[in-house]
Design a protein around this motif. Structure first.
Motif, PDB file in Angstrom:
ATOM      1  N   TRP A   1       1.092   6.362   6.009  1.00  0.00           N
ATOM      2  CA  TRP A   1       2.201   5.386   5.937  1.00  0.00           C
ATOM      3  C   TRP A   1       3.485   5.864   6.607  1.00  0.00           C
ATOM      4  CZ3 TRP A   1      -0.624   1.533   5.392  1.00  0.00           C
ATOM      5  CH2 TRP A   1      -1.679   1.514   4.496  1.00  0.00           C
TER       6      TRP A   1
ATOM      7  N   LEU B   1       0.814  -1.215   0.000  1.00  0.00           N
ATOM      8  CA  LEU B   1       0.000   0.000   0.000  1.00  0.00           C
ATOM      9  C   LEU B   1       0.849   1.267   0.000  1.00  0.00           C
ATOM     10  CD1 LEU B   1      -2.800  -1.095   2.478  1.00  0.00           C
ATOM     11  CD2 LEU B   1      -3.028  -0.738   0.028  1.00  0.00           C
ATOM     12  N   LYS B   2       2.007   1.187   0.644  1.00  0.00           N
ATOM     13  CA  LYS B   2       2.837   2.377   0.825  1.00  0.00           C
ATOM     14  C   LYS B   2       3.260   3.040  -0.493  1.00  0.00           C
ATOM     15  CE  LYS B   2       6.936   1.867   2.085  1.00  0.00           C
ATOM     16  NZ  LYS B   2       8.317   1.705   2.572  1.00  0.00           N
TER      17      LYS B   2
ATOM     18  N   ILE C   1      -4.786   8.892   3.372  1.00  0.00           N
ATOM     19  CA  ILE C   1      -4.074   7.691   2.918  1.00  0.00           C
ATOM     20  C   ILE C   1      -2.613   7.990   2.622  1.00  0.00           C
ATOM     21  CG2 ILE C   1      -4.455   7.749   0.399  1.00  0.00           C
ATOM     22  CD1 ILE C   1      -5.497   4.732   2.294  1.00  0.00           C
TER      23      ILE C   1
ATOM     24  N   TRP D   1      -5.585   6.844  -5.808  1.00  0.00           N
ATOM     25  CA  TRP D   1      -6.785   6.504  -5.041  1.00  0.00           C
ATOM     26  C   TRP D   1      -7.957   7.389  -5.421  1.00  0.00           C
ATOM     27  CZ3 TRP D   1      -6.833   2.263  -2.091  1.00  0.00           C
ATOM     28  CH2 TRP D   1      -5.616   1.771  -1.601  1.00  0.00           C
TER      29      TRP D   1
END
Lengths: 460, 279
Positions: B163, B130-131, B159, B138
Motif C-alpha cells: 500500500w 484495504l490500506k 500485503i 490477514w
C-alpha cells in the motif's frame, strides 16, 4: 491399571501407595527390583505381546473387579490360554510388530514445549522413531491454534494436542467441525495449581473469592480441573473468580508481576515458578483426579486412512517411548535428553524435579511424589465422556450430546484394535472404565445424571 | 563548525549510553538478600530464589550472552535450535521476497493509477478500505487459504508493503510537472518512452520514499508474524526464548531487530538520495 502393567496378575494393586507384592515401599521400587530380577533387556517381541494382551484383557474385562475375580478363579496361565482361544494373541502381536512397507518416511510432528509432550519429543533424540524406520522431525510450535491449523494444512503429519482439543474440533466447539482422532494419550497427571507467594497462608480454596487465575487454553484439562476443584469448594468459577486463557510463560511472568493470583498450568511452568521464586505449588492435579489424562497425540483421520503403515509405525514409536517414560528409573535420562534448546529449552534441574517427582514445593519442603507425572497411552473413551460432561457443564457445548458416539469416533482405542480388524477379526468395543474425581465416582454410562449432580454449573 | 558539532553530538551520545548502562546495571543488581533454606532445597532452586538475583538481566549478562551468540551465529542443531545469524537470515529472506513481490505489483499499478485519473478514481475506494487493515489480521485467513505457513508469512509481508508503495507511486506519477510532460508531448515522445524517460525519473524520489516506508513496515510485521507462525526467523526466536523465560535472549533479539531494521532503512535512504535531483 496402566497399559504397561501385567493384566494377568490378579494381585496387581489398583491404588497408589505400597507396591503390588507388598514388599516394597512404592510401586517404583517394586518395579526397579523386578527389573533387576528380569533380564536387563526385555525382548521386543515380549513387550508387544504385553501391550496387545493388555489391550485385549482390558477390553474383555473393563471392570477391574471382574478381571480379578476371573483371574482368581482360573489362574493367570489358564486365563492366557482362554483368551488365546478367542483371540489369537500371537497373530495380532505379529501384525502389530511387523506392519507393511512405510508409505512415507520423513514426517513432521508438531509439539508445544511442555513436559506433557515428553514421549513425542524424546522419541527423536532417543531413537524410537528411527528404530521403526521413520525420520521424524519434531517441531516446536507457537500455540495450540497453530498446531491445529498446521495439522489441517498437512504441514504436520501428526501433533501434540490437549486431550479435549480433538473432541472440541470434531464437535465444532470454537472452530469449524472437522473429524479428528486421538490414538494415544501422552501423559497422565503432571499439572498443578500454583499460587503467588503472597498467598502462602491462604491455602483454603473457600477463601479464594476474587482471585484471578490463568489456564493455557479454554478447551483443556487445566480449565476443567481448575473449575472442578473450585466448584467442589463452593467457588463458582464463572462469577466468584476470573479465569483467563494465558500462554504458559506469561503465567509465570504475570504471577511475578502480581497480575494473577495463581494458575493451573502445564509443567515445566509450575516448577519454573517455584525455581524462580515467584510462586509455590498448592496442589498437584493428581490429587484432584489420580490418573487424569492431559495431553494427547493427535492425527487427522485422513492421515490414518491414507498412510496406515506409517501411522502404525509412528504410533508404535510413541507407545514405545511412552512405555520407556513410564519407568521411573529412566526419568533422569529423559530430563537430560529433552532439556536442550532444540526441545524444551529449560534448566535441566527443573525438568528433573518434574519427571522424577522429587521437587521443591516453593514453601521450603522437598516433596516426593513419584507419579507427579506419568505416561500411559490408552485413550479411555470414558475420559472423553467426562471431558464432554464438563464442556456441557460450563456451557462450551449445548443440547443433546451423543457422548459415547463422539468418544468412540475421536478417542481411537489402541492400535491393536485397528490391526485386529486388518487381520479379519472382530475387535472388542468396550473401552471405558469408571474412576473418581475428588472422591466422586463417575459412571461413563450415565453422563447426564453425573452432570445433573453438580450444584455449581453454568445456567444454560 | 560541522565537525565540531558532530564531535560534540557523539560525546553526548556516548554519555547518554553510559548513563543508560549504569542505571540499568544498578537497577538489576538484585537485592542480595540470601533466603534461608536448606542446602538440599537450595539445589533445586534458581538464583533468583536463592541469592536474590534480579529477575531482569543486567547489561553484563546481556553482553556475555550476546558475545556467545555472535561467536557462533550460524550453528544448526536441528529444526528448533539455530544460530541467530540463520534466524535473521530467514527473516530477511521472507521480508525480501514479500517486499520484492510488492514492488513488482505496486509500481506498475501505481504508474497506471497515477497516469489515468479514471482508474485512480475507480480503484481508490478499494485501496482506502484495504490500506488500514492490520497485516496480521490477514494471517489467519492466509493460513487457512494458502495452507502453508511460510508462504502465508510472505503474503503478509507482501500485503503490508504494497500500500505505501502503491500510493506513493501513484502520487509521485500524478504530481509530475505538467510542463515536462507537455514538452515531451511537443517533441512527440511516445507513451512508453515518456513513462521511462520523463515520468519515472521525476517520480523516483517519491516512489523510493514509499519503498522506504514499506520496508520499515515489513520489518515491523515479520517479527509478529513469525511469533504467530513459529518455525524459523527472529520472531520465532523471541517467542522461543520467551517460552524459556530467558529475558536476556529476548533483549538481544530486540537489539538485533533494531539494528537490522536500521540497516534496511539506510539502504533505501541511500537509494533515495541517489535518485533525488535538485530542481
Amino acid at each position: 491399571m496402566s497399559t504397561f502393567d501385567n493384566p494377568f496378575d490378579p494381585n496387581r494393586r489398583l491404588r497408589a501407595g505400597g507396591c503390588s507384592c507388598g514388599q516394597h515401599v512404592s510401586e517404583a521400587e517394586h518395579q526397579a527390583a523386578q527389573l533387576q530380577i528380569q533380564s536387563a533387556t526385555e525382548s521386543e517381541q515380549k513387550r508387544y505381546e504385553g501391550v496387545v494382551a493388555s489391550a485385549v484383557m482390558r477390553a474383555m474385562f473393563p471392570q477391574d473387579v471382574a478381571r480379578r475375580a476371573f483371574l482368581k478363579s482360573v489362574g493367570a496361565a489358564t486365563a492366557v490360554a482362554a483368551v488365546s482361544q478367542f483371540f489369537p494373541l500371537r497373530t495380532a502381536t505379529e501384525a502389530f510388530a511387523q506392519g507393511g512397507p512405510l508409505e512415507k518416511k520423513d514426517l513432521k510432528v508438531g509439539f508445544i514445549p511442555i513436559t506433557c509432550a515428553t514421549p513425542i519429543i524424546m522419541a527423536a533424540p532417543m531413537g524410537f522413531y528411527a528404530k521403526n524406520g521413520l525420520n521424524v522431525e519434531v517441531i516446536k510450535t507457537a500455540g495450540w491454534a497453530v498446531i491445529r491449523d498446521k495439522t489441517i494444512n498437512k504441514e504436520y503429519d501428526a501433533a501434540h494436542m490437549l486431550s479435549p482439543m480433538p473432541l472440541a474440533i470434531t464437535m465444532g466447539a470454537g472452530s469449524n467441525p472437522l473429524p479428528y482422532t486421538m490414538p494415544a494419550v501422552e501423559n497422565i497427571n503432571g499439572q498443578a495449581i500454583t499460587l503467588a507467594m503472597k498467598h502462602k497462608d491462604r491455602r483454603d480454596p473457600k477463601s479464594w473469592k476474587g482471585f484471578k487465575f490463568a489456564v493455557p487454553f479454554d478447551y483443556s484439562m487445566h480449565n476443567y480441573l481448575l473449575r472442578y476443584y473450585l466448584a467442589e469448594h463452593g467457588i463458582d468459577p464463572d462469577t466468584d473468580v476470573q479465569i483467563r486463557a494465558v500462554p504458559p510463560p506469561e503465567m509465570v511472568a504475570n504471577l511475578r508481576a502480581d497480575n494473577i493470583d495463581g494458575f493451573l498450568g502445564p509443567d515445566p511452568m509450575n516448577q519454573r515458578a517455584v525455581f524462580d521464586g515467584a510462586g509455590f505449588i498448592h496442589i498437584l492435579t493428581k490429587d484432584i483426579w489420580e490418573g487424569h489424562p492431559c495431553c494427547a497425540f493427535a492425527a487427522s483421520k485422513e492421515f490414518i486412512t491414507a498412510m496406515p503403515n506409517t501411522y502404525g509405525a509412528l504410533l508404535k514409536s510413541i507407545i514405545e517411548a511412552t512405555a520407556f517414560a513410564h519407568k521411573a528409573e529412566n526419568r533422569k535420562q529423559i530430563a537430560e535428553a529433552i532439556a536442550p534448546a532444540n526441545y524444551l529449552n529449560q534448566p535441566q534441574i527443573v525438568l528433573e524435579q518434574i519427571l522424577t517427582g522429587t521437587f521443591a514445593d516453593g514453601l521450603g519442603n522437598i516433596v516426593k511424589q513419584p507419579n507427579r507425572v506419568d505416561f500411559d497411552p490408552f485413550p479411555w473413551q470414558s475420559f472423553a465422556v467426562w471431558i464432554m460432561t464438563q464442556m456441557k457443564r460450563w456451557g462450551q457445548i449445548k443440547g443433546d450430546i451423543d457422548y459415547a458416539g463422539i468418544a468412540s469416533q475421536v478417542y481411537l482405542a489402541t492400535d491393536a484394535t485397528r490391526l485386529m480388524k486388518d487381520a479379519g477379526l472382530t475387535p472388542p468395543t468396550t473401552t471405558t472404565k469408571s474412576f473418581s474425581v475428588m472422591g466422586k465416582t463417575f459412571d461413563p454410562a450415565k453422563p447426564e445424571e453425573y452432570l445433573a449432580s453438580f450444584k455449581i454449573r453454568k445456567a444454560s | 563548525m560541522t565537525s565540531s558539532l558532530r564531535f560534540r553530538a557523539a560525546v553526548v551520545s556516548i554519555v547518554l549510553f553510559a548513563a543508560f548502562l549504569g542505571i540499568w546495571h544498578l537497577a538489576t543488581r538484585g537485592t542480595g538478600a540470601t533466603a534461608a533454606m536448606s542446602p538440599e532445597y537450595a539445589k533445586l532452586m534458581g538464583l533468583t530464589a536463592t541469592q536474590g538475583k534480579s529477575a531482569m538481566p543486567g547489561p553484563a549478562d546481556v553482553g556475555a550472552k550476546l558475545w556467545e551468540h555472535l561467536r557462533q551465529p550460524f550453528y544448526d542443531n536441528g529444526p528448533n535450535d539455530k544460530g541467530l545469524g540463520i534466524q535473521l537470515g530467514y527473516s530477511i529472506a521472507r521480508v525480501g521476497l514479500g517486499y520484492f513481490l510488492a514492488v513488482i505489483v505496486a509500481i506498475p499499478l501505481g504508474f497506471l493509477i497515477g497516469m489515468s485519473p479514471l482508474i485512480s478514481k475507480a480503484i481508490d475506494p478499494f485501496i482506502q478500505i484495504l490500506k488500514p487493515i492490520s497485516p496480521l489480521a490477514w494471517m489467519p485467513l492466509a493460513l487457512y487459504t494458502i495452507k502453508d505457513s511460510s508462504i502465508s508469512a510472505i503474503f503478509v509481508i507482501f500485503i503490508c508493503s504494497v500500500w505505501p508503495m502503491l500510493l506513493n507511486t501513484a502520487f509521485g506519477v500524478a504530481a509530475v510537472r505538467k510542463e515536462w510532460i507537455n514538452v515531451a508531448r511537443t517533441l512527440e515522445v511516445g507513451t512508453v518512452r515518456r513513462a521511462f524517460t520523463v515520468i519515472l525519473p521525476a517520480a523516483a524520489p517519491t516512489i523510493l520514499t514509499g519503498m522506504r516506508i514499506s520496508i520499515g513496515i515489513a520489518w515491523l510485521v515479520i517479527v509478529a508474524a513469525e511469533m504467530l507462525v513459529g518455525g524459523t526467523g527472529i520472531g520465532y526466536f523471541v517467542w522461543n526464548e520467551w517460552n524459556n523465560l530467558s529475558i536476556t535472549n529476548v533483549i538481544i533479539a530486540i537489539l538485533l531487530i533494531g539494528i537490522v531494521g536500521m540497516l534496511l532503512d539506510q539502504i533505501l535512504a541511500r537509494f533515495t538520495r541517489m535518485v533525488t535531483f535538485p530542481e
